[in-house]
Scaffold this active site. Structure first.
Site, PDB file in Angstrom:
ATOM      1  N   SER A  46      -2.805 -10.718   8.135  1.00 23.46           N
ATOM      2  CA  SER A  46      -4.118 -11.373   8.076  1.00 23.46           C
ATOM      3  C   SER A  46      -3.990 -12.747   7.417  1.00 23.46           C
ATOM      4  O   SER A  46      -4.893 -13.576   7.522  1.00 23.46           O
ATOM      5  CB  SER A  46      -5.117 -10.507   7.307  1.00 23.46           C
ATOM      6  OG  SER A  46      -4.584 -10.112   6.064  1.00 23.46           O
ATOM      7  N   ASP A  84       3.564  -6.606   5.840  1.00 27.61           N
ATOM      8  CA  ASP A  84       3.322  -6.418   7.266  1.00 27.61           C
ATOM      9  C   ASP A  84       4.481  -6.959   8.081  1.00 27.61           C
ATOM     10  O   ASP A  84       4.981  -8.055   7.809  1.00 27.61           O
ATOM     11  CB  ASP A  84       2.069  -7.221   7.672  1.00 27.61           C
ATOM     12  CG  ASP A  84       0.914  -6.326   8.062  1.00 27.61           C
ATOM     13  OD1 ASP A  84       1.143  -5.130   8.348  1.00 27.61           O
ATOM     14  OD2 ASP A  84      -0.225  -6.826   8.071  1.00 27.61           O
ATOM     15  N   LYS A 112       4.848  -2.295   7.095  1.00 25.88           N
ATOM     16  CA  LYS A 112       3.800  -1.727   7.964  1.00 25.88           C
ATOM     17  C   LYS A 112       3.963  -2.265   9.388  1.00 25.88           C
ATOM     18  O   LYS A 112       4.180  -3.468   9.576  1.00 25.88           O
ATOM     19  CB  LYS A 112       2.412  -2.071   7.419  1.00 25.88           C
ATOM     20  CG  LYS A 112       1.278  -1.580   8.317  1.00 25.88           C
ATOM     21  CD  LYS A 112      -0.063  -1.602   7.621  1.00 25.88           C
ATOM     22  CE  LYS A 112      -0.744  -2.938   7.577  1.00 25.88           C
ATOM     23  NZ  LYS A 112      -1.014  -3.553   8.887  1.00 25.88           N
ATOM     24  N   GLU A 114       2.308  -1.988  13.471  1.00 26.58           N
ATOM     25  CA  GLU A 114       1.163  -1.592  14.295  1.00 26.58           C
ATOM     26  C   GLU A 114       1.644  -0.968  15.602  1.00 26.58           C
ATOM     27  O   GLU A 114       2.455  -1.570  16.307  1.00 26.58           O
ATOM     28  CB  GLU A 114       0.311  -2.822  14.640  1.00 26.58           C
ATOM     29  CG  GLU A 114      -0.295  -3.492  13.439  1.00 26.58           C
ATOM     30  CD  GLU A 114      -1.172  -4.687  13.816  1.00 26.58           C
ATOM     31  OE1 GLU A 114      -1.427  -4.909  15.011  1.00 26.58           O
ATOM     32  OE2 GLU A 114      -1.595  -5.405  12.890  1.00 26.58           O
ATOM     33  N   GLU A 181      -7.728   1.621  11.335  1.00 23.66           N
ATOM     34  CA  GLU A 181      -8.672   0.490  11.306  1.00 23.66           C
ATOM     35  C   GLU A 181      -9.741   0.656  12.391  1.00 23.66           C
ATOM     36  O   GLU A 181      -9.421   0.898  13.568  1.00 23.66           O
ATOM     37  CB  GLU A 181      -7.894  -0.823  11.523  1.00 23.66           C
ATOM     38  CG  GLU A 181      -8.792  -2.060  11.518  1.00 23.66           C
ATOM     39  CD  GLU A 181      -8.054  -3.370  11.316  1.00 23.66           C
ATOM     40  OE1 GLU A 181      -6.847  -3.354  11.013  1.00 23.66           O
ATOM     41  OE2 GLU A 181      -8.705  -4.419  11.449  1.00 23.66           O
TER      42      GLU A 181
HETATM   43  O1  KIV Z   1      -3.125  -7.751   7.891  1.00 26.30           O
HETATM   44  C1  KIV Z   1      -3.910  -7.084   7.208  1.00 26.30           C
HETATM   45  O2  KIV Z   1      -4.528  -7.568   6.262  1.00 26.30           O
HETATM   46  C2  KIV Z   1      -4.086  -5.684   7.560  1.00 26.30           C
HETATM   47  C3  KIV Z   1      -5.212  -4.947   6.911  1.00 26.30           C
HETATM   48  C4  KIV Z   1      -6.508  -5.410   7.409  1.00 26.30           C
HETATM   49  C5  KIV Z   1      -5.068  -3.468   7.049  1.00 26.30           C
HETATM   50  O3  KIV Z   1      -3.358  -5.163   8.359  1.00 26.30           O
END
Ligand code: KIV
Length: 264
Positions: A46, A84, A112, A114, A181
């Site tokens: 994000s 991420d 993390k 996706e 989400e």
């Molecule tokens: O990138 C991010 O901030 C996220 C969250 C919204 C879970 O993946």
């Protein structure tokens, strides 16, 4: 607050104790987030939207997430730091291993990714190599162009079943956590109950084990219209530390998210 590990979060799930998660991208905010006893800090992609001003998370690179992860890590003493993996940084297993290594060496304690059951071999590989992993299902923003916009997922029975099946498959493949989400409250509750790993919700109702928000949204420093699942905690509090504390309290006592922040 004690030092948070994946074991802490598993114990909290087992004891029905909710935990708080926020994104961070720099050392100073990460310091205050950690001081507010937020258990987990996510260096989210994000950052492409709230730091870099893009419309999506797609332009973010592994090097940029690594840079922000290293900065966050310097501000944090006890929270668990997750980084991420950006768009197309895990399109093959070898690429995932190489890029996860970069993020772990920058200071992340978990990465993390996706996507659904097509990622099982990747989760298995990372897990086997000692890299903790968090899955991300439901509205996965890196696929915004496939979804045709930022839309609630899992509203029809087939899609809901697919998300549940993906969650179980990724858990079996070694995922340590799951972010869900923008899914209906009832589906999030069902998945949280079906999984032994902790589930973190964003726009997923009040029944997941933890809650996450983008820190810029919950401090009201997002210039665009924010999604209904966010709340500006700075409106009712005089400074950033008090707003962060209020978020933690409301997550733990179950008042956030309320019905107005959730989907049917
Ligand atoms: O990138 C991010 O901030 C996220 C969250 C919204 C879970 O993946």
């Amino acid at each position: 607050m004690r030092t948070i590990t994946i074991n802490t979060l598993q114990t909290m799930k087992a004891q029905g104790e909710k935990f708080a998660v926020l994104t961070a991208y720099d050392a100073s905010l990460a310091h205050f987030i950690c001081e507010a006893e937020v258990e987990v800090i996510l260096v989210g992609d994000s950052l492409g939207m709230v730091i870099q001003g893009h419309d999506t998370t797609l332009p973010v690179t592994t090097e940029q997430v690594a840079y922000h992860t290293a900065a966050v890590k310097r501000g944090v003493k006890r929270s668990l730091v997750i980084a991420d993996m950006p768009f197309m940084s895990y399109s093959s297993e070898q690429q995932a291993l190489d890029n996860a290594t970069v993020l772990m060496q920058a200071g992340a304690q978990m990465v993390k990714l996706e996507g659904g059951d097509w990622l099982c071999d990747t989760f298995y590989l990372l897990s086997e190599r000692g890299i903790p992993t968090c899955a991300h299902l439901g509205l996965t923003p890196q696929s915004v162009n496939k979804f045709g916009g930022y839309k609630v997922q899992g509203r029809d029975a087939d899609n809901a079943q697919q998300i549940l099946d993906d969650a179980l498959a990724l858990q079996d493949a070694g995922a340590d956590l799951l972010v869900l989400e923008c899914v209906p409250t009832q589906l999030a509750r069902e998945i949280t109950n079906a999984l032994s790993i902790p589930v973190i919700g964003i726009g997923a109702g009040p029944d997941t084990d933890g809650q996450v928000l983008v820190v810029y949204d919950m401090l009201g420093i997002t210039p665009q219209r924010t999604p209904k699942f966010t709340k500006n905690f700075l409106l009712e509090h005089e400074d950033i530390p008090s707003a962060l504390q209020a978020y933690v309290e409301e997550v733990k006592n179950g008042t956030f998210p309320a019905e107005e922040h959730s989907y049917k």
